[in-house]
Design a protein around this motif. Structure first.
Motif, PDB file in Angstrom:
ATOM      1  N   LYS A 283     -10.529  14.435  11.159  1.00 59.29           N
ATOM      2  CA  LYS A 283     -10.065  13.765   9.825  1.00 59.29           C
ATOM      3  C   LYS A 283     -10.416  11.963  10.079  1.00 59.29           C
ATOM      4  CE  LYS A 283      -6.927  12.205   6.305  1.00 59.29           C
ATOM      5  NZ  LYS A 283      -5.469  12.006   5.861  1.00 59.29           N
ATOM      6  N   ARG A 284     -11.330  11.603   9.522  1.00 62.79           N
ATOM      7  CA  ARG A 284     -11.672  10.000   9.506  1.00 62.79           C
ATOM      8  C   ARG A 284     -10.876   9.220   8.830  1.00 62.79           C
ATOM      9  NH1 ARG A 284     -14.262   6.960   6.386  1.00 62.79           N
ATOM     10  NH2 ARG A 284     -15.476   4.798   7.340  1.00 62.79           N
ATOM     11  N   THR A 285     -10.224   8.188   9.291  1.00 61.04           N
ATOM     12  CA  THR A 285      -9.216   7.159   8.676  1.00 61.04           C
ATOM     13  C   THR A 285      -9.805   5.833   9.157  1.00 61.04           C
ATOM     14  OG1 THR A 285      -7.677   7.430  10.600  1.00 61.04           O
ATOM     15  CG2 THR A 285      -7.460   8.921   8.451  1.00 61.04           C
ATOM     16  N   VAL A 286      -9.463   4.891   8.348  1.00 59.08           N
ATOM     17  CA  VAL A 286      -9.765   3.561   8.758  1.00 59.08           C
ATOM     18  C   VAL A 286      -8.326   2.725   8.963  1.00 59.08           C
ATOM     19  CG1 VAL A 286     -10.951   1.380   8.135  1.00 59.08           C
ATOM     20  CG2 VAL A 286     -11.846   3.379   7.336  1.00 59.08           C
ATOM     21  N   ARG A 287      -8.437   2.228  10.068  1.00 61.35           N
ATOM     22  CA  ARG A 287      -7.071   1.697  10.400  1.00 61.35           C
ATOM     23  C   ARG A 287      -7.019   0.177  10.836  1.00 61.35           C
ATOM     24  NH1 ARG A 287      -4.463   6.420  14.242  1.00 61.35           N
ATOM     25  NH2 ARG A 287      -4.853   8.312  12.897  1.00 61.35           N
ATOM     26  N   HIS A 288      -5.753  -0.547  10.646  1.00 64.79           N
ATOM     27  CA  HIS A 288      -5.430  -1.777  11.270  1.00 64.79           C
ATOM     28  C   HIS A 288      -4.630  -1.715  12.352  1.00 64.79           C
ATOM     29  CE1 HIS A 288      -8.013  -3.560   7.997  1.00 64.79           C
ATOM     30  NE2 HIS A 288      -6.982  -3.868   7.324  1.00 64.79           N
ATOM     31  N   TYR A 289      -4.749  -1.909  13.577  1.00 63.19           N
ATOM     32  CA  TYR A 289      -4.002  -2.085  14.614  1.00 63.19           C
ATOM     33  C   TYR A 289      -3.333  -3.415  15.116  1.00 63.19           C
ATOM     34  CZ  TYR A 289      -4.794   2.869  15.824  1.00 63.19           C
ATOM     35  OH  TYR A 289      -5.023   4.128  15.842  1.00 63.19           O
ATOM     36  N   ARG A 290      -1.932  -3.607  15.281  1.00 66.05           N
ATOM     37  CA  ARG A 290      -1.574  -4.772  15.743  1.00 66.05           C
ATOM     38  C   ARG A 290      -0.454  -4.429  16.733  1.00 66.05           C
ATOM     39  NH1 ARG A 290      -0.851  -9.963  14.315  1.00 66.05           N
ATOM     40  NH2 ARG A 290       1.124 -11.031  14.995  1.00 66.05           N
ATOM     41  N   GLY A 291      -0.730  -4.844  17.939  1.00 64.73           N
ATOM     42  CA  GLY A 291       0.093  -4.646  19.192  1.00 64.73           C
ATOM     43  C   GLY A 291       1.002  -5.884  19.630  1.00 64.73           C
ATOM     44  N   ILE A 292       2.182  -5.637  19.653  1.00 62.12           N
ATOM     45  CA  ILE A 292       3.268  -6.451  19.979  1.00 62.12           C
ATOM     46  C   ILE A 292       3.943  -6.314  21.235  1.00 62.12           C
ATOM     47  CG2 ILE A 292       5.293  -8.014  19.277  1.00 62.12           C
ATOM     48  CD1 ILE A 292       4.171  -7.193  16.368  1.00 62.12           C
TER      49      ILE A 292
END
Length: 552
Positions: A283-292
């Motif tokens: 499945k193809r998804t578009v994501r925003h990632y934020r690493g803390i």
């Protein structure tokens, strides 16, 4: 010796742990401390039994101490097989308290063994809670009072000084009081800590974005329900225990490098509009990632907190909006061209008609019948052109507003019907027609597709009639997901510079160009059926008009 130490260590760990008891971390922690205490007391009892028997020459105390050690070992063996931690801790305190009281009863309240009494409320408060601590404090108070009274009356042991008893009870009361205060404060702090933990976990569990943590190796430690949903549920790539740095989508997208860099430098990062294709579901998804990075008090990174937002739907909306803006811009451009061309193309014939009206007046005054007939024919032709333009504009305006029902169409029959409609015109002008057999049956809007063939064949006739041996060919090619139909002629062809604009509204190419609306109508009808239209041509070598229709 190297083999003995690990063996002893494994045995102690096995005794201290309790696999049966789980769920309440605080209770399990207390149970382990209780087991350690029991183990220490067992060893101490055996040690003092040896001292009392062989060194001090006593016989009663060693028996009690060995019995206590046996009870302790039995308790350790028994408590590993039950699941009720409260019952286990209660029994432990009871055994411990009775043992201390029994030892003091045998040795006398004034002996050094009496100091073991102080441990009873401490253990009761710490292991079983406030209720148990208060109970055993009262028991110890009553015990000290009764034993002291019996001793001073000569019933047991020797005389006990009243001041000693008073000091002992005072110290015992202070120890119990501070133990109760500590237990109350500890329980209050534990309750607040649990409330804070439940509050933070509730926020994380109900957060609309995916949240998960990874350790310094990249192994997933925790993830919230939103992240499980984003990742794909049971077939998710990101699961507890999975090393995300080893996942192919993380490595290919550079996300694994960003994770590693953040863990080393302690700097947060953000990746927007990352296209992620799941390994398991594809499945193809578009994501925003934020690493803390999560740091300890000394500033070292302990783990990485990752926030993930699924923007697939939002991305689709944005793309749809961009497409809509482009379509609106195109429609506005067409509208501006429409207003300009219509005003020009309608004004010009009207100006010509006014001129011919003056000519007709002159012809009537001069009685010039031949010229009058000629001028009237010109006026009629102008009126016909204007009528054709208005009809085409009305037809174009109705596209998208008229409702059609899709039906299964035999394209060989459809093309034969169109050819029959223009057969007289084709015969008069000497056309040769060729229709490919075996055309497919498709579910389409029949009337618009018939109009497409009508317009394309009419164009072929118009621009080929003056050529020797004029020819029109209709056929198709089958592709993987669509059928491509064509209408080919051997006419004058279309210049390369005009081909890109050929389907624009009011664009005309060549001396025999009509209103400039027909091919625009044709394009709209093809798009209405989910297809596309294009032209292949070389000037002087004819033209081939292609249009596609999906198989489904």
């Amino acid at each position: 010796m190297k083999k003995i130490v690990p063996a002893v260590k494994r045995t102690v760990v096995k005794i201290v742990g309790n696999k049966a008891c789980s769920g309440d971390d605080e209770k399990v922690r207390r149970l382990r401390i209780m087991n350690i205490t029991t183990l220490i007391v067992v060893f101490a009892a055996v040690f003092w039994a040896v001292i009392d028997w062989f060194v001090l020459g006593r016989w009663l105390q060693p028996i009690i101490e060995i019995a206590g050690a046996f009870i302790g070992v039995s308790f350790l063996w028994w408590q590993r097989r039950i699941e009720d931690i409260d019952l286990t801790t209660g029994i432990f305190i009871a055994i411990f308290g009775v043992a201390i009281l029994l030892i003091n009863f045998v040795n006398g309240i004034s002996s050094s063994n009496s100091f073991w009494l102080f441990l009873t409320p401490l253990f009761a408060f710490f292991i079983s809670g406030r209720g148990s601590g208060i109970f055993w404090t009262v028991v110890a108070f009553v015990y000290i009072f009764i034993v002291s009274l019996l001793a001073n009356r000569g019933i047991i042991g020797g005389y006990v000084d009243f001041e000693f008893i008073l000091d002992m009870l005072s110290v015992f009361a202070l120890i119990s009081f501070f133990a109760a205060l500590y237990e109350g404060s500890r329980r209050q702090a534990q309750r607040r800590l649990k409330e804070a933990k439940d509050f933070s976990e509730g926020i994380i569990d109900h957060a609309p974005v995916g949240i998960y943590t990874v350790d310094l190796r990249g192994v997933v430690e925790t993830l919230n329900p939103a992240m499980t949903k984003i990742a794909g549920g049971e077939q998710a790539d990101e699961k507890v225990g999975v090393n995300v740095l080893d996942l192919e989508p993380y490595r290919k997208s550079g996300l694994a490098d960003r994770f590693s860099r953040a863990m080393k430098t302690g700097q947060p990062f953000e990746v927007r509009n990352l296209e992620y294709v799941s390994l398991h579901t594809r499945k193809r998804t578009v994501r925003h990632y934020r690493g803390i990075p999560i740091k300890a008090t000394d500033g070292t990174v302990k783990r990485l907190l990752v926030l993930v937002e699924d923007v697939t739907e939002l991305r689709g909306i944005e793309e749809g909006r961009e497409l809509l803006i482009q379509q609106l811009a195109s429609k506005n451009e067409e509208l501006e061209r429409f207003v300009y061309v219509v005003s020009h193309d309608l004004r010009s014939p009207l100006t010509s008609l006014r001129g011919y009206v003056e000519c007709v007046r002159e012809d009537v005054e001069e009685a010039n019948r031949d010229q009058l007939e000629k001028d009237l024919r010109s006026m009629e032709k102008i009126a016909q052109n204007m009528s054709q333009m208005i009809d085409d504009l009305l037809k174009l305006s109705r596209i998208g507003r008229e409702e059609y029902c899709a039906e299964e169409v035999d394209f060989n029959q459809l093309v034969e019907k169109v050819i029959d409609n223009v057969s007289i015109q084709l015969k008069e002008k000497g056309f040769t027609t060729k229709v490919q057999s075996g055309m497919p049956r498709l579910k389409v809007y029949a009337r618009p597709i018939e109009e497409v063939f009508n317009n394309l064949i009419a164009n072929a006739i118009k621009f080929t009639e003056e050529k020797p041996n004029p020819r029109v060919e209709i056929g198709f090619e089958e592709k993987e997901t669509e059928y491509c139909f064509f209408v080919r002629d051997n006419g004058v062809g279309i210049p390369k510079a005009s081909q890109a604009k050929l389907f624009n509204l009011f664009f005309r190419s060549g001396k025999k160009a009509g209103t400039g609306i027909g091919l625009t109508i044709t394009k709209e009808y093809v798009q209405m059926n989910g297809g596309r239209i294009w032209v292949e041509s070389e000037e002087g070598k004819g033209a081939t008009f292609w249009f596609s229709l999906p198989k489904k």
